[in-house]
Design a protein around this motif. Structure first.
Motif, PDB file in Angstrom:
ATOM      1  N   GLN A 128       0.817  -1.210   0.000  1.00 10.68           N
ATOM      2  CA  GLN A 128       0.000   0.000   0.000  1.00 10.68           C
ATOM      3  C   GLN A 128       0.855   1.266   0.000  1.00 10.68           C
ATOM      4  N   ASN A 129       2.182   1.127  -0.148  1.00  9.75           N
ATOM      5  CA  ASN A 129       3.076   2.277  -0.236  1.00  9.75           C
ATOM      6  C   ASN A 129       3.047   3.105   1.049  1.00  9.75           C
ATOM      7  N   VAL A 130       3.281   2.463   2.185  1.00  9.13           N
ATOM      8  CA  VAL A 130       3.304   3.176   3.456  1.00  9.13           C
ATOM      9  C   VAL A 130       4.666   3.828   3.663  1.00  9.13           C
ATOM     10  N   THR A 131       4.735   4.802   4.558  1.00  9.13           N
ATOM     11  CA  THR A 131       5.987   5.477   4.862  1.00  9.13           C
ATOM     12  C   THR A 131       6.793   4.656   5.870  1.00  9.13           C
ATOM     13  N   ALA A 132       8.079   5.030   5.990  1.00  9.14           N
ATOM     14  CA  ALA A 132       8.945   4.317   6.936  1.00  9.14           C
ATOM     15  C   ALA A 132       8.472   4.520   8.373  1.00  9.14           C
ATOM     16  N   HIS A 133       7.991   5.702   8.681  1.00 12.19           N
ATOM     17  CA  HIS A 133       7.508   5.987  10.039  1.00 12.19           C
ATOM     18  C   HIS A 133       6.294   5.121  10.362  1.00 12.19           C
ATOM     19  N   GLU A 134       5.394   5.012   9.381  1.00 15.83           N
ATOM     20  CA  GLU A 134       4.202   4.185   9.587  1.00 15.83           C
ATOM     21  C   GLU A 134       4.582   2.712   9.753  1.00 15.83           C
ATOM     22  N   LEU A 135       5.547   2.274   8.939  1.00 19.56           N
ATOM     23  CA  LEU A 135       5.997   0.886   9.033  1.00 19.56           C
ATOM     24  C   LEU A 135       6.672   0.628  10.379  1.00 19.56           C
ATOM     25  N   GLN A 205      -2.452   4.497  12.710  1.00 18.44           N
ATOM     26  CA  GLN A 205      -3.624   4.973  11.974  1.00 18.44           C
ATOM     27  C   GLN A 205      -3.633   6.497  11.889  1.00 18.44           C
ATOM     28  N   ASN A 206      -3.234   7.173  12.959  1.00 14.00           N
ATOM     29  CA  ASN A 206      -3.192   8.637  12.934  1.00 14.00           C
ATOM     30  C   ASN A 206      -2.175   9.138  11.915  1.00 14.00           C
ATOM     31  N   LEU A 207      -1.000   8.480  11.850  1.00 13.95           N
ATOM     32  CA  LEU A 207       0.002   8.867  10.853  1.00 13.95           C
ATOM     33  C   LEU A 207      -0.548   8.716   9.438  1.00 13.95           C
ATOM     34  N   ILE A 208      -1.242   7.609   9.199  1.00 20.73           N
ATOM     35  CA  ILE A 208      -1.812   7.375   7.865  1.00 20.73           C
ATOM     36  C   ILE A 208      -2.852   8.438   7.548  1.00 20.73           C
ATOM     37  N   ARG A 209      -3.724   8.704   8.530  1.00 20.09           N
ATOM     38  CA  ARG A 209      -4.774   9.706   8.286  1.00 20.09           C
ATOM     39  C   ARG A 209      -4.179  11.088   8.021  1.00 20.09           C
ATOM     40  N   GLN A 210      -3.115  11.456   8.772  1.00 16.86           N
ATOM     41  CA  GLN A 210      -2.485  12.758   8.561  1.00 16.86           C
ATOM     42  C   GLN A 210      -1.867  12.851   7.175  1.00 16.86           C
ATOM     43  N   ARG A 211      -1.248  11.748   6.731  1.00 15.92           N
ATOM     44  CA  ARG A 211      -0.617  11.764   5.408  1.00 15.92           C
ATOM     45  C   ARG A 211      -1.654  11.939   4.297  1.00 15.92           C
ATOM     46  N   TYR A 212      -2.772  11.256   4.458  1.00 10.52           N
ATOM     47  CA  TYR A 212      -3.798  11.345   3.425  1.00 10.52           C
ATOM     48  C   TYR A 212      -4.628  12.625   3.554  1.00 10.52           C
ATOM     49  N   ALA A 213      -4.589  13.263   4.718  1.00 10.24           N
ATOM     50  CA  ALA A 213      -5.404  14.462   4.906  1.00 10.24           C
ATOM     51  C   ALA A 213      -4.994  15.561   3.925  1.00 10.24           C
ATOM     52  N   GLY A 214      -3.649  15.788   3.744  1.00 10.65           N
ATOM     53  CA  GLY A 214      -3.189  16.818   2.808  1.00 10.65           C
ATOM     54  C   GLY A 214      -3.557  16.488   1.380  1.00 10.65           C
TER      55      GLY A 214
END
Length: 567
Positions: A128-135, A205-214
């Protein structure tokens, strides 16, 4: 200008504006699809995170279920969940938070252990192409999950008499220790690890939501710009229409004014009004149509008034019948089930993994009813069951049915309730207190037996013309047999009930009891709540004899509610 010429010009303008509107619509649709794609990707990643949550929760359930039942299927399903997370077993179709409910209830078979197509949860996240921080947050969550699994496996091995030999294996044999297993799965460390696991998943989940929010915000802004441009174009279309209407009004002012006055009269209810407009153009044709429409409406309204009178009476009758039906439905079914039936569900059947069932009946009811006669017997049952119905409402449990002098109640059905066992225990204690108080004022002996058991049941609505909401499963049979083997005015419970309530309630060891169709099993008598009996720490009996409650600890009061020294 004739109407034909005017409409030719109007049509060309309309086509030009409509073409621009169509082009903007295409771009707006593309922007909307991009926005939907972003939302789908966000939902997919959120769902993957939730897989960790419900997998951990079900592993906890199966571990606790195994230490209370020694059912080897619990261990097998426990391992299957872990293999799915680790990519050793392919993820089943429709694998969500309700999947293991269906497996546990026997509705569907366990998943086939196929490795083809198996993907670990880490690989699914990476796809799903997640970031290193999310991983990194995912890895932290997995680390806490491994610690939780280690405690759960230690508890399950302890039940089998297998203990850690210091090398990470369970080769050291010993006596099965269910108490240790229970302590491990209800320890502060275990609860904290579960809390840390949930926290890391929430952070991810918060990191993912913040990334997609922009990204979603930009796409929404672009779609808003397209929508704004489309709105201006629509305003232009509206302006062309308005100008055209103004032209038509000025060009045909006198005839149109007369025609409109006639239309207003018709609209106000004067269906006998007629337009006097002559000629061979569109206005005259419209006037003729209006005159015909008015005449037809006049006839139609006369017929409609007759139909309204008939439909009003039918609607009133229908409302009365509907009220009767709803009242009857709520009297025979739980409110939540009745609403689902009214919503159109034809078949209602569910599995409830965690419920508590209560049975009671009157000691010597057949002889007592023969002695009292039918009227006195019915009056007595009305008093008892009306009070029981009040207690059902008070403690938030559900009455299933009464059969003669038998009264059946369940906690955790149809609304799932984590405190189902406590609520049934409080209901049983209040019912016991009422029976003993009520019996004191009677001229004949009145005693009740009560039985309680907890576990998994299936529940549903049976019947088409006469509905009935009922329960099925071994839990129902065992609860009934605990009731039939209970002592008078005692609450006879299974070991599963005691395990769930031992922190807050007081029990008397009932020894081993023989249940029909079952192996000999331990039983207990529920005495009361610890908060209401602060001096009672435990019951001790000489030589371990469970039927001699005459010796209590020194700080035990001389009287315990619901406890009879002569028993």
């Amino acid at each position: 200008m004739k109407l034909r010429t005017f409409f030719s010009i109007f049509f060309l303008l309309l086509v030009a504006l409509a073409g621009g509107n169509l082009a903007l619509g295409v771009f707006l649709e593309k922007a909307q699809k991009n926005l939907e794609t972003s939302h789908r990707e966000l939902q997919s990643l959120t769902t993957l995170a939730e897989d960790l949550v419900f997998s951990s929760q079900w592993q906890t359930r199966f571990a606790r279920g195994y230490i209370s039942s020694n059912d080897p299927r619990r261990v097998e399903w426990y391992n299957t969940i872990e293999d799915i997370l680790n990519g050793k077993v392919a993820r089943p179709k429709d694998y969500d938070s309700g999947y293991w409910d269906l497996v546990n209830g026997g509705i569907i078979p366990p998943p086939e252990k196929k490795s083809e197509g198996a993907v670990s949860i880490e690989e699914r996240f990476l796809s799903q192409n997640v970031t290193a921080h999310e991983l990194n947050k995912l890895k932290e969550a997995r680390s806490f999950l491994e610690k939780v699994v280690a405690i759960e496996r230690a508890a399950m091995h302890a039940v089998n008499g297998e203990f850690d030999d210091g090398a990470g294996t369970y080769s050291r044999k010993g006596k099965p220790d269910r108490a240790l297993a229970t302590k491990l799965l209800f320890s502060d460390e275990y609860r904290k690890l579960n809390g840390d696991l949930t926290l890391r998943i929430a952070q991810m989940q918060n990191l993912i939501r913040q990334r997609y929010a922009g990204r979603i915000s930009q796409e929404q802004a672009f779609a808003s710009q397209l929508f704004e441009a489309n709105s201006y174009l629509n305003i232009g279309l509206f302006g062309v229409v308005v100008l055209s209407l103004i032209f038509l009004r000025n060009r045909f002012a006198v005839r149109a004014s007369h025609l409109m006055s006639v239309v207003r009269e018709i609209g106000s209810g004067n269906l006998a009004a007629q337009a006097s407009v002559f000629g061979s153009d569109e206005i005259s044709e419209l006037a003729t149509t209006v005159n015909t429409m008015a005449a037809n409406l006049n006839v139609a309204f006369d017929k409609l008034e007759d139909k309204i009178k008939l439909s009003g009476k039918a609607l009133s009758d229908l409302e009365i019948e509907r009220s009767r039906s709803e009242k009857l439905l709520h009297n025979i079914l739980p409110a939540a089930i009745a609403e689902r039936l009214r919503g159109g569900e034809e078949t209602i059947a569910e599995v409830f993994p965690e419920v508590t069932v209560f049975f009671s009946d009157i000691v010597g009811f057949t002889e007592l009813s023969a002695k009292l006669g039918p009227h006195a017997t019915v009056n007595m049952l009305n008093v008892l069951f009306e009070k029981f119905d009040e207690l059902v409402e008070k403690h938030g449990v559900e009455k299933i049915k009464t059969i003669g002098d038998s009264y059946m109640v369940v906690g955790g059905v149809p609304n799932r309730d984590p405190l189902h066992c406590q609520h049934i225990a409080d209901f049983a204690l209040d019912a016991q207190s009422f029976i003993m108080s009520f019996a004191e004022g009677l001229s004949y002996p009145l005693q009740m037996r009560m039985g309680v058991h907890t576990g998994t049941v299936a529940a549903g609505v049976v019947g088409k013309k006469r509905f009935s909401y009922d329960l099925w499963g071994d839990v129902v049979n065992v609860a009934s047999r605990f009731e039939s083997t209970s002592k008078p005015d005692k609450i006879h419970v299974s070991e599963a009930v005691k395990v769930r309530l031992s922190d807050d309630y007081v029990f008397l060891d009932g020894g081993t009891v023989e249940l029909k169709g079952k192996e000999a099993t331990r039983s207990f008598f529920l005495i009361g709540k610890k908060t209401q009996m602060p001096g009672v720490l435990e019951f001790t009996t000489p030589g371990g004899a469970p039927d001699n409650p005459s010796r209590l600890r020194r700080d035990t009061p001389s009287f315990v509610p619901g406890f009879d020294r002569r028993a």
